[in-house]
Design a protein around this motif. Structure first.
Motif, PDB file in Angstrom:
ATOM      1  N   LEU A   1      42.845  38.090  49.161  1.00 49.61           N
ATOM      2  CA  LEU A   1      41.869  38.623  48.205  1.00 49.61           C
ATOM      3  C   LEU A   1      41.495  37.530  47.222  1.00 49.61           C
ATOM      4  CD1 LEU A   1      43.249  42.075  46.924  1.00 49.61           C
ATOM      5  CD2 LEU A   1      41.034  41.699  48.022  1.00 49.61           C
ATOM      6  N   PHE A   2      40.214  37.412  46.899  1.00 47.65           N
ATOM      7  CA  PHE A   2      39.791  36.603  45.774  1.00 47.65           C
ATOM      8  C   PHE A   2      39.616  37.521  44.563  1.00 47.65           C
ATOM      9  CE2 PHE A   2      37.487  32.955  48.244  1.00 47.65           C
ATOM     10  CZ  PHE A   2      38.728  32.475  48.641  1.00 47.65           C
ATOM     11  N   ALA A   3      39.766  36.942  43.370  1.00 46.07           N
ATOM     12  CA  ALA A   3      39.489  37.666  42.131  1.00 46.07           C
ATOM     13  C   ALA A   3      38.414  36.897  41.367  1.00 46.07           C
ATOM     14  CB  ALA A   3      40.754  37.794  41.287  1.00 46.07           C
ATOM     15  N   TRP A   4      37.299  37.566  41.137  1.00 48.39           N
ATOM     16  CA  TRP A   4      36.121  36.934  40.533  1.00 48.39           C
ATOM     17  C   TRP A   4      35.962  37.449  39.110  1.00 48.39           C
ATOM     18  CZ3 TRP A   4      32.764  33.305  39.969  1.00 48.39           C
ATOM     19  CH2 TRP A   4      31.452  33.524  39.579  1.00 48.39           C
ATOM     20  N   LEU A   5      35.845  36.505  38.159  1.00 43.34           N
ATOM     21  CA  LEU A   5      35.576  36.845  36.767  1.00 43.34           C
ATOM     22  C   LEU A   5      34.149  36.414  36.453  1.00 43.34           C
ATOM     23  CD1 LEU A   5      38.832  35.816  36.868  1.00 43.34           C
ATOM     24  CD2 LEU A   5      38.663  36.676  34.533  1.00 43.34           C
ATOM     25  N   PRO A   6      33.171  37.298  36.616  1.00 38.68           N
ATOM     26  CA  PRO A   6      31.766  36.908  36.550  1.00 38.68           C
ATOM     27  C   PRO A   6      31.345  36.354  35.192  1.00 38.68           C
ATOM     28  CG  PRO A   6      31.993  39.300  36.667  1.00 38.68           C
ATOM     29  CD  PRO A   6      33.332  38.729  36.943  1.00 38.68           C
ATOM     30  N   GLU A   7      31.913  36.874  34.108  1.00 35.55           N
ATOM     31  CA  GLU A   7      31.499  36.403  32.779  1.00 35.55           C
ATOM     32  C   GLU A   7      31.860  34.935  32.566  1.00 35.55           C
ATOM     33  OE1 GLU A   7      29.763  37.992  30.474  1.00 35.55           O
ATOM     34  OE2 GLU A   7      29.559  39.773  31.735  1.00 35.55           O
ATOM     35  N   HIS A   8      32.869  34.476  33.268  1.00 33.57           N
ATOM     36  CA  HIS A   8      33.318  33.085  33.103  1.00 33.57           C
ATOM     37  C   HIS A   8      32.966  32.218  34.305  1.00 33.57           C
ATOM     38  CE1 HIS A   8      35.518  34.575  29.657  1.00 33.57           C
ATOM     39  NE2 HIS A   8      36.185  35.433  30.420  1.00 33.57           N
ATOM     40  N   ARG A   9      32.332  32.812  35.299  1.00 31.39           N
ATOM     41  CA  ARG A   9      32.007  32.096  36.550  1.00 31.39           C
ATOM     42  C   ARG A   9      33.271  31.431  37.105  1.00 31.39           C
ATOM     43  NH1 ARG A   9      27.015  28.301  35.452  1.00 31.39           N
ATOM     44  NH2 ARG A   9      27.247  28.013  37.700  1.00 31.39           N
ATOM     45  N   LEU A  10      34.339  32.197  37.053  1.00 35.31           N
ATOM     46  CA  LEU A  10      35.671  31.710  37.401  1.00 35.31           C
ATOM     47  C   LEU A  10      36.184  32.484  38.612  1.00 35.31           C
ATOM     48  CD1 LEU A  10      38.177  29.998  36.554  1.00 35.31           C
ATOM     49  CD2 LEU A  10      38.822  31.907  35.061  1.00 35.31           C
ATOM     50  N   LEU A  11      36.615  31.735  39.640  1.00 36.52           N
ATOM     51  CA  LEU A  11      37.068  32.356  40.888  1.00 36.52           C
ATOM     52  C   LEU A  11      38.530  32.031  41.136  1.00 36.52           C
ATOM     53  CD1 LEU A  11      36.250  33.957  43.457  1.00 36.52           C
ATOM     54  CD2 LEU A  11      35.773  31.745  44.543  1.00 36.52           C
ATOM     55  N   TYR A  12      39.337  33.083  41.300  1.00 40.73           N
ATOM     56  CA  TYR A  12      40.732  32.911  41.706  1.00 40.73           C
ATOM     57  C   TYR A  12      40.766  32.927  43.227  1.00 40.73           C
ATOM     58  CZ  TYR A  12      45.729  33.612  42.249  1.00 40.73           C
ATOM     59  OH  TYR A  12      47.040  33.469  42.630  1.00 40.73           O
ATOM     60  N   THR A  13      41.284  31.840  43.824  1.00 41.89           N
ATOM     61  CA  THR A  13      41.137  31.630  45.268  1.00 41.89           C
ATOM     62  C   THR A  13      42.410  31.932  46.068  1.00 41.89           C
ATOM     63  OG1 THR A  13      41.648  29.279  44.952  1.00 41.89           O
ATOM     64  CG2 THR A  13      39.320  29.922  44.967  1.00 41.89           C
TER      65      THR A  13
END
Length: 504
Positions: free
Chosen positions: A434-446
Motif C-alpha cells: 500500500l502507498f500512503a498519499w498526503l495530497p496537501e504536502h504532495r508527499l508519498l509514502y512508498t
C-alpha cells in the motif's frame, strides 16, 4: 477398599520385574532406532563428522507471494561437527537471484559463541544465529536419538502413518522446545524430527511465535564403522518447504583441531554484547538517526525499522507496525510524547514482509484498528492467531479480536491537512503493498518498494519504475517520497534513476 497386603504384593512384584517391563514403550522405540543407525554405543562414541553437500533455501519471506513458487538461494558447503563439545565449523558458498557469483562465509559455533568470517575478518553473530547453529547440531540424527534417550520425559505417542509407512511416535523436551520423533516401524530409522519452539531474536521467525519445524531424512547409507547416515535432509517450517540439503560426502570421526574452532577474544566480547540486545527491546529513537519532521505533524522515526506518525485532528495514524510487540509499545509511547492529548486512532500496515508486520499484535492487544491491504488480510489474520505459549506477548496474555480494516481500493483516512489516501499498488513487485498519499504536502509514502543502497543507487530499479507508474496511474503530483527504508527524498531522484536505467 483394597487390601494393604494386596497393594504390598503388587508393589513387590513390580520391583522384581525387569526394567523394560515397566518402561514406557517410547524408550524401546528410540533404542531400536539407535540400533538401526549402528547402535547406541556407536552413536555415543562418535567424536565428530565432516559433511560436504549442496542445497537450497526457499526464501519464504522474500518471495513475491506467501505461497509457492518461492525464490531460491543455492548453497554448497563443508562442515565439521565436534559432537562431544558441541562445536560446529561450516564453510559455505551461496548464489541466487541477487548474487550473480558465489559468495562465501565461514560460520563457527564454539563455547556458546557464534561468529562468522566475512572476507577474512571474524565478526560476532547474534542470538538468532546461535540458536540456528545449535539446532543444526541438536536435531541431527546422530544427536537427537541420544537426546531422547537422555530425556526424563520421553514418552510414546500413538503410532501414525507417515509417507504411507507406519511409524512409531515418541515425544520429549529439549530445553524449551517440544520434540517429536517419527521412527519407521519397519526399519527403526528416524524419518522425521518435529520441533515446536520460539525464535525470539530472529526478525523473521519471531513474528510467528511458536514455530513448528519438521526435519525429514532419507537416502540412508552405510558408512565406515557401521554408522547409517541419511544423505538427504529437508526442513519445513509452519508447513512450508524451507531448506533442502543433499550430503555428498561423509567422514566419520575426522581429526578435530582446536585451532579450527578458535574464536578471537574481541569477537567473543562482541558476541556477548550483541546477544544482550533483545529484538523486543530495539530502540525506536536512535542517537545517530533522530526523528525527522517530513511535514508539519508528519514525523518519521528512523529506528531499527522506520515508522511514521501522522497527526490528524482526531488522532494519530501510525504508518507501519514492524518488528515486535515491544517495539510497537515504544512507538506508542513516542506518539504520546510528541502529540499529547491525541490518541492513536489507527495503524496502517503497508506490506507483507514478515518484519514489517511483526509489531501489529501490540495494536490489536490495545484495540487499535489495523488497516491492511486485501491481499494481506489472511497473512495478518494468521499473525494474530499465531500461538505464543513459549514467549507470550500482551495479546497472548489477554486475547482479543483484531479490528481489521481491509483496503481493497483507494481509500481516504482522516481529514484536514494531514489526511491520508491509502493506495493499493497493484504492480508486479509491489502487488502486496500500500502507498500512503498526503495530497496537501504532495508527499508519498512508498512502503518497501523504494530502497536506497549505500552507493546512492536504488535496489532493483524495476521497483522504482513501478513507483513512478503508480504515481502516473493515480494522478499523484508527487514532490517528495519516504518509506520503510527510505528517508525523505526528492521525487526527481526516482525519475532520474528510471530514466538512466532505460537508456541503452
Amino acid at each position: 477398599m483394597r487390601s494393604p497386603l494386596l497393594l504390598s504384593a503388587v508393589a513387590a512384584l513390580l520391583l522384581t520385574l525387569p526394567a523394560s517391563a515397566a518402561e514406557d514403550p517410547g524408550r524401546a522405540h528410540v533404542r531400536a532406532a539407535a540400533e538401526a543407525m549402528g547402535g547406541e554405543a556407536r552413536l555415543r562414541a562418535l567424536t565428530g563428522l565432516r559433511l560436504r553437500g549442496v542445497g537450497h533455501w526457499n526464501l519464504l519471506e522474500q518471495s513475491e507471494r506467501p505461497t509457492p513458487p518461492f525464490l531460491v538461494m543455492y548453497e554448497q558447503f563443508e562442515e565439521v561437527r565436534d559432537l562431544h563439545r558441541g562445536r560446529l565449523r561450516q564453510r559455505s558458498e551461496s548464489r541466487g537471484m541477487v548474487m550473480d557469483e558465489w559468495k562465501g562465509v565461514t560460520m563457527l559455533l564454539a563455547d556458546g559463541v557464534a561468529a562468522a568470517d566475512f572476507q577474512g575478518k571474524w565478526r560476532p553473530l547474534g542470538a538468532a544465529q546461535l540458536q540456528d547453529m545449535q539446532e543444526r547440531l541438536a536435531f541431527a540424527p546422530e544427536h537427537v536419538l541420544l537426546a531422547a534417550l537422555d530425556a526424563r520425559d520421553l514418552r510414546a505417542q500413538a503410532d501414525t502413518v507417515l509417507q504411507e509407512v507406519p511409524h512409531h511416535v515418541v515425544a520429549f523436551h529439549l530445553d524449551r522446545a517440544s520434540v517429536r520423533l517419527f521412527l519407521n516401524a519397519r526399519t527403526g530409522l528416524p524419518t522425521a524430527v518435529e520441533t515446536v519452539d520460539a525464535h525470539p531474536e530472529d526478525p523473521f521467525w519471531s513474528v510467528w511465535g511458536d514455530v513448528r519445524t519438521v526435519l525429514s531424512f532419507q537416502a540412508w547409507t552405510l558408512e565406515p564403522g557401521g554408522l547409517r547416515y541419511p544423505r538427504h535432509w529437508e526442513w519445513a517450517r509452519n508447513g512450508q518447504p524451507h531448506h533442502s540439503v543433499t550430503v555428498t560426502a561423509v567422514t566419520v570421526d575426522p581429526p578435530l583441531a582446536d585451532a579450527d574452532f578458535a574464536v578471537p577474544d574481541d569477537v567473543k566480547q562482541g558476541f556477548e554484547a550483541r546477544r544482550a540486545r533483545k529484538l523486543d527491546e530495539a530502540p525506536v529513537v536512535r542517537p545517530d538517526a533522530p526523528p525527522v519532521e517530513v511535514a508539519p505533524g508528519v514525523v518519521q522515526l528512523p529506528g531499527a525499522w522506520n515508522v511514521a506518525l501522522v497527526a490528524q485532528d482526531d488522532g494519530v495514524v501510525v504508518v507501519e507496525g514492524p518488528l515486535a510487540s515491544g517495539y510497537s509499545a515504544r512507538v506508542l509511547d513516542e506518539a504520546a510524547k510528541r502529540f499529547p492529548g491525541l490518541k492513536v486512532k489507527a495503524v496502517v500496515s503497508t506490506s507483507d514482509a514478515w518484519p514489517h508486520i511483526g509489531g501489529l499484535r501490540e495494536y490489536v492487544a490495545r484495540g487499535i484498528p489495523v488497516h491492511v491491504l486485501d491481499l494481506n488480510r489472511a497473512l495478518v489474520e494468521r499473525l494474530v492467531a499465531s500461538p505464543r505459549t513459549l514467549v507470550p506477548d500482551a495479546l497472548a496474555r489477554k486475547p482479543r479480536a483484531a479490528k481489521l480494516q481491509v483496503v481493497d481500493g483507494r481509500r481516504v483516512l482522516g481529514t484536514g491537512k494531514n489526511r491520508l489516501e491509502l493506495v493499493p499498488v497493484r504492480t508486479e513487485t509491489g502487488e502486496r503493498m500500500l502507498f500512503a498519499w498526503l495530497p496537501e504536502h504532495r508527499l508519498l509514502y512508498t512502503s518497501d518498494l523504494v530502497q536506497p543502497q549505500p552507493d546512492g543507487t536504488f535496489f532493483n530499479v524495476q521497483q522504482v519504475d513501478e513507483t513512478v507508474e503508480v504515481a502516473a496511474r493515480e494522478k499523484l503530483p508527487v514532490s517528495q517520497v519516504f518509506g520503510m527504508h527510505l528517508k525523505p527524498t526528492d521525487w526527481s531522484a526516482l525519475t532520474t534513476a528510471v530514466d538512466k536505467s532505460r537508456k541503452p
